[in-house]
Write a protein that holds these residues in place. Sequence first.
Motif, PDB file in Angstrom:
ATOM      1  N   THR A 152      -7.351  -1.322  -9.742  1.00  0.00           N
ATOM      2  CA  THR A 152      -6.025  -0.850  -9.357  1.00  0.00           C
ATOM      3  C   THR A 152      -5.781   0.552  -9.897  1.00  0.00           C
ATOM      4  O   THR A 152      -5.839   0.780 -11.111  1.00  0.00           O
ATOM      5  CB  THR A 152      -4.916  -1.784  -9.870  1.00  0.00           C
ATOM      6  N   ILE A 153      -5.542   1.486  -8.992  1.00  0.00           N
ATOM      7  CA  ILE A 153      -5.022   2.811  -9.336  1.00  0.00           C
ATOM      8  C   ILE A 153      -3.735   2.967  -8.528  1.00  0.00           C
ATOM      9  O   ILE A 153      -3.300   2.035  -7.864  1.00  0.00           O
ATOM     10  CB  ILE A 153      -6.038   3.937  -9.021  1.00  0.00           C
ATOM     11  N   MET A 154      -3.119   4.116  -8.561  1.00  0.00           N
ATOM     12  CA  MET A 154      -1.900   4.342  -7.793  1.00  0.00           C
ATOM     13  C   MET A 154      -2.098   5.472  -6.788  1.00  0.00           C
ATOM     14  O   MET A 154      -2.942   6.348  -6.968  1.00  0.00           O
ATOM     15  CB  MET A 154      -0.739   4.698  -8.727  1.00  0.00           C
ATOM     16  N   GLY A 155      -1.264   5.438  -5.745  1.00  0.00           N
ATOM     17  CA  GLY A 155      -1.271   6.506  -4.762  1.00  0.00           C
ATOM     18  C   GLY A 155      -0.149   7.494  -5.043  1.00  0.00           C
ATOM     19  O   GLY A 155       0.444   7.507  -6.123  1.00  0.00           O
ATOM     20  N   GLY A 156       0.156   8.308  -4.061  1.00  0.00           N
ATOM     21  CA  GLY A 156       1.228   9.280  -4.215  1.00  0.00           C
ATOM     22  C   GLY A 156       2.560   8.726  -3.717  1.00  0.00           C
ATOM     23  O   GLY A 156       2.619   7.687  -3.073  1.00  0.00           O
ATOM     24  N   GLN A 157       3.635   9.450  -4.043  1.00  0.00           N
ATOM     25  CA  GLN A 157       4.976   9.056  -3.623  1.00  0.00           C
ATOM     26  C   GLN A 157       5.612  10.193  -2.829  1.00  0.00           C
ATOM     27  O   GLN A 157       5.312  11.370  -3.055  1.00  0.00           O
ATOM     28  CB  GLN A 157       5.845   8.741  -4.850  1.00  0.00           C
ATOM     29  N   ASP A 158       6.486   9.833  -1.911  1.00  0.00           N
ATOM     30  CA  ASP A 158       7.224  10.817  -1.101  1.00  0.00           C
ATOM     31  C   ASP A 158       6.286  11.865  -0.507  1.00  0.00           C
ATOM     32  O   ASP A 158       5.374  11.530   0.204  1.00  0.00           O
ATOM     33  CB  ASP A 158       8.335  11.447  -1.939  1.00  0.00           C
ATOM     34  N   GLN A 159       6.494  13.139  -0.838  1.00  0.00           N
ATOM     35  CA  GLN A 159       5.727  14.210  -0.202  1.00  0.00           C
ATOM     36  C   GLN A 159       4.238  14.166  -0.551  1.00  0.00           C
ATOM     37  O   GLN A 159       3.413  14.769   0.142  1.00  0.00           O
ATOM     38  CB  GLN A 159       6.295  15.575  -0.576  1.00  0.00           C
ATOM     39  N   ALA A 160       3.880  13.438  -1.623  1.00  0.00           N
ATOM     40  CA  ALA A 160       2.473  13.311  -2.009  1.00  0.00           C
ATOM     41  C   ALA A 160       1.841  12.022  -1.498  1.00  0.00           C
ATOM     42  O   ALA A 160       0.658  11.779  -1.738  1.00  0.00           O
ATOM     43  CB  ALA A 160       2.336  13.388  -3.528  1.00  0.00           C
ATOM     44  N   LYS A 161       2.596  11.202  -0.774  1.00  0.00           N
ATOM     45  CA  LYS A 161       2.074   9.925  -0.287  1.00  0.00           C
ATOM     46  C   LYS A 161       0.933  10.171   0.695  1.00  0.00           C
ATOM     47  O   LYS A 161       1.063  10.935   1.655  1.00  0.00           O
ATOM     48  CB  LYS A 161       3.193   9.123   0.384  1.00  0.00           C
ATOM     49  N   GLY A 162      -0.187   9.508   0.440  1.00  0.00           N
ATOM     50  CA  GLY A 162      -1.360   9.664   1.284  1.00  0.00           C
ATOM     51  C   GLY A 162      -2.221  10.853   0.916  1.00  0.00           C
ATOM     52  O   GLY A 162      -3.386  10.930   1.325  1.00  0.00           O
TER      53      GLY A 162
END
Length: 387
Positions: A322-332
């Motif tokens: 498990t790592i994390m992705g981006g949020q809002d403008q950094a998502k994806g």
Amino acid sequence: MATQDDYSLLAPGPVNIHPEVRKALALPMIHHRTPEFDKILKKVLTQIKTVFQTEQDVYLLTSTGSGGMEALLVNILSPGDKVIAIVSGKFGERWTDMAAHFGASVLTINVPWGEAVKVSEVEELLQKNPDTRAVLCQACETSTAVAHPIEALGKVIQKYPDTLFLVDAITALGAYPLPMDAWGIDGIVAGSQKAFMLPTGLSLLSFSKKAWRFIPDAKCPRYYFDIRKEKKANAAGETFYSSNVALIRALDVVLTLISQQGLEKLFHDIHRRAEFTRIFGLKLGFTLYAQSPSNSVTALLVPPQMDGQKIRLHLEEVHNITIMGGQDQAKGRIIRVGHMGYIQDHELIRLVECLGHTLRHFDPDFMSLEHISNITTEAKNWLEQNP
């Protein structure tokens, strides 16, 4: 059910828990108003000052870190007070919203995501608004993995006798040097699920002597988070409300482990993981997102034409990491890898290998199996050569 032997939690919080801490969490429950727990609480409240690097009292509140952020605000602010908020990501936005909700007049410094605030901008705004009650800043903006220049900001803000420097150090304190007293921090909050390698549920915070000048007369509504109640109860050897016995007892174990290895070794180990992730992230074809990267978490820009959310999901579903992705403008656009908690070298090697295979899954032409094997071997060698 995944065990810690076949599952890696490499997020920026919560994090892998040390085996000794897991043992403590499995102990039978005891009451929080007993001599046994009083002894543990007293020890914890004394030892925790070492991690905060302060002579001031540190308070333990049963809440997430966001509750601690709120506690910093409501104990020093009155409606109408002027606040300068540094916003460089999701958690800067959250703190700004909190301050506005409690009636503060908020002046915002918007920093492009991935960048650190310029000290000169804060200094200029303070010169124009010397009546500012507080400056709010994340030590590490978790959503972008940016480390802000807290020491330099503290030097500027100290020049203003009625302005307090409040720092959200939830993804920073205990992960790298952040000495509260030496750097002029007036209010600071940490979270149990980060460098303290516990489950979520405790916010840990402290106020400077300068801050205590304003706490008695602050007019913001406060009840559960009224730090005056907690200070009085702690002086009598208790917490004001029911204590989080399980987490505080486990925190005692964590602080003992930190004491045994020393803060410098703790900081070194976390920095080593961060450096490793940056070096081999680049070798795999990622680029760094943060211009001022934090040691507690690394944000990597994914290769063009790939989706960070899909990379993260594949890594979890197929490889049990498990790592994390981006949020809002950094998502994806980014993935985020945490460096805090109980992380062993074989997990770092496996992360590099599995990330390589994940990238190949989405684009077989991106890299060969031989290239993944070579990078994995390099990773093993690097860890052996950099203990």
